[in-house]
Design an enzyme around this catalytic site. Sequence first.
Site, mmCIF file in Angstrom:
data_model
loop_
_atom_site.group_PDB
_atom_site.id
_atom_site.type_symbol
_atom_site.label_atom_id
_atom_site.label_comp_id
_atom_site.label_asym_id
_atom_site.label_seq_id
_atom_site.Cartn_x
_atom_site.Cartn_y
_atom_site.Cartn_z
ATOM 1 N N LYS A 47 -5.861 -0.894 -11.416
ATOM 2 C CA LYS A 47 -5.279 0.073 -12.500
ATOM 3 C C LYS A 47 -3.764 0.316 -12.383
ATOM 4 O O LYS A 47 -3.277 0.757 -13.361
ATOM 5 C CB LYS A 47 -6.012 1.377 -12.463
ATOM 6 N N GLY A 48 -3.426 -0.029 -11.051
ATOM 7 C CA GLY A 48 -1.730 0.287 -10.807
ATOM 8 C C GLY A 48 -0.712 -0.149 -11.793
ATOM 9 O O GLY A 48 0.165 0.625 -11.912
ATOM 10 N N GLU A 103 2.472 -6.678 -11.585
ATOM 11 C CA GLU A 103 1.929 -5.661 -10.534
ATOM 12 C C GLU A 103 2.690 -4.535 -10.320
ATOM 13 O O GLU A 103 4.069 -4.502 -10.351
ATOM 14 C CB GLU A 103 1.984 -6.532 -9.067
ATOM 15 N N ASP A 104 2.135 -3.279 -9.802
ATOM 16 C CA ASP A 104 2.886 -2.309 -9.501
ATOM 17 C C ASP A 104 3.578 -2.341 -8.024
ATOM 18 O O ASP A 104 4.828 -1.698 -7.831
ATOM 19 C CB ASP A 104 2.043 -0.899 -9.619
ATOM 20 N N ASP A 107 1.960 -5.002 -1.131
ATOM 21 C CA ASP A 107 1.876 -4.168 -0.025
ATOM 22 C C ASP A 107 1.517 -5.362 1.148
ATOM 23 O O ASP A 107 2.600 -5.861 1.459
ATOM 24 C CB ASP A 107 0.687 -3.257 0.127
ATOM 25 N N LYS A 135 6.953 -3.970 -0.231
ATOM 26 C CA LYS A 135 7.215 -3.571 1.171
ATOM 27 C C LYS A 135 7.165 -4.614 1.855
ATOM 28 O O LYS A 135 6.269 -5.090 2.543
ATOM 29 C CB LYS A 135 5.973 -2.865 1.457
ATOM 30 N N PHE A 156 3.401 5.279 2.558
ATOM 31 C CA PHE A 156 2.506 5.429 1.347
ATOM 32 C C PHE A 156 3.518 6.097 -0.041
ATOM 33 O O PHE A 156 3.659 7.139 0.244
ATOM 34 C CB PHE A 156 1.457 6.429 1.669
ATOM 35 N N VAL A 157 3.400 5.250 -1.089
ATOM 36 C CA VAL A 157 3.931 5.664 -2.287
ATOM 37 C C VAL A 157 3.134 5.988 -3.427
ATOM 38 O O VAL A 157 2.040 5.144 -3.356
ATOM 39 C CB VAL A 157 5.181 4.692 -2.615
ATOM 40 N N ASP A 163 -1.669 5.300 -6.908
ATOM 41 C CA ASP A 163 -2.480 6.507 -6.402
ATOM 42 C C ASP A 163 -2.577 6.684 -5.071
ATOM 43 O O ASP A 163 -2.386 5.947 -4.287
ATOM 44 C CB ASP A 163 -3.947 6.282 -7.250
HETATM 45 C C1 PRP Z 1 -2.794 -1.999 -5.222
HETATM 46 C C2 PRP Z 1 -1.727 -2.616 -6.082
HETATM 47 C C3 PRP Z 1 -1.770 -3.931 -5.982
HETATM 48 C C4 PRP Z 1 -2.512 -3.996 -4.338
HETATM 49 C C5 PRP Z 1 -1.231 -4.409 -3.447
HETATM 50 O O1 PRP Z 1 -4.153 -1.851 -5.945
HETATM 51 O O2 PRP Z 1 -1.899 -2.356 -7.350
HETATM 52 O O3 PRP Z 1 -2.903 -4.560 -6.474
HETATM 53 O O4 PRP Z 1 -3.065 -2.822 -4.041
HETATM 54 O O5 PRP Z 1 -1.673 -4.414 -2.115
HETATM 55 P P1 PRP Z 1 -1.778 -5.638 -1.119
HETATM 56 O O6 PRP Z 1 -0.604 -6.549 -1.352
HETATM 57 O O7 PRP Z 1 -2.006 -5.174 0.203
HETATM 58 O O8 PRP Z 1 -3.002 -6.684 -1.721
HETATM 59 P P2 PRP Z 1 -5.188 -0.994 -5.599
HETATM 60 O O9 PRP Z 1 -6.405 -2.081 -4.889
HETATM 61 O O10 PRP Z 1 -4.926 0.215 -4.783
HETATM 62 O O11 PRP Z 1 -5.973 -0.717 -6.949
HETATM 63 P P3 PRP Z 1 -5.353 0.298 -8.147
HETATM 64 O O12 PRP Z 1 -4.336 -0.575 -8.777
HETATM 65 O O13 PRP Z 1 -6.614 0.522 -9.067
HETATM 66 O O14 PRP Z 1 -4.804 1.521 -7.684
#
Ligand code: PRP
Length: 183
Positions: A47-48, A103-104, A107, A135, A156-157, A163
């Site tokens: 959802k991000g 993507e948001d 990580d 990151k 952690f942002v 979220d």
């Molecule tokens: C977050 C973000 C990416 C992913 C990045 O999504 O939106 O999709 O994590 O992390 P990574 O590089 O370590 O794989 P999340 O799974 O938290 O779901 P959300 O977007 O619904 O919050």
Amino acid sequence: MRAADISHDITEVLYTAEEIHDKLEELAARVTVDYAEKNLLLVGVLKGAVMVMADFARMLPLEVQMDWMAVSSYGTGTRSSGVVQIRKDLDTDLHGRHVLIVEDIIDSGLTLSWLLENFASRGAESIEVLALLRKPEAMKVHVECRYVGFDIPNEFVIGYGLDYAERYRNLRDVAVLAPHVYS
Ligand code: PRP
């Protein structure tokens, strides 16, 4: 909601809504040139990426299609698990398409690395990535990302779609979550 409203839950504002907007405008200008002659499919990762997609897509003076994918990689904690599970698949056939994954945040890179491989196997003509945040210190796998908004420290942002346990997604700014909230 602005960062000032939750000042007790954050330690620092990294980027204000205005700075995010300006950066997305820069990226949109590049994408507009790069995809001028192409039929672009934007794929937002739920959802991000909702906020990035909504703002970024409206900055493009191109005819584009949008689709969404939901995968899980984090659960509700603060660390990547490396386990990627499809919760909602695309509605679009990727064969021959020029795909830009929106993507948001990148990580560990595990989610994107998996998505890139998955999309390639579906016959996409080209696949590129746009991420508002990255990151570098947290990355466990190398992922090519053509359009990056900001490289940020390994903290952690939250905010602008990001979220912690489903909270703070509607924060207009991107901020660092105070450790007392999750420890
Ligand atoms: C977050 C973000 C990416 C992913 C990045 O999504 O939106 O999709 O994590 O992390 P990574 O590089 O370590 O794989 P999340 O799974 O938290 O779901 P959300 O977007 O619904 O919050």
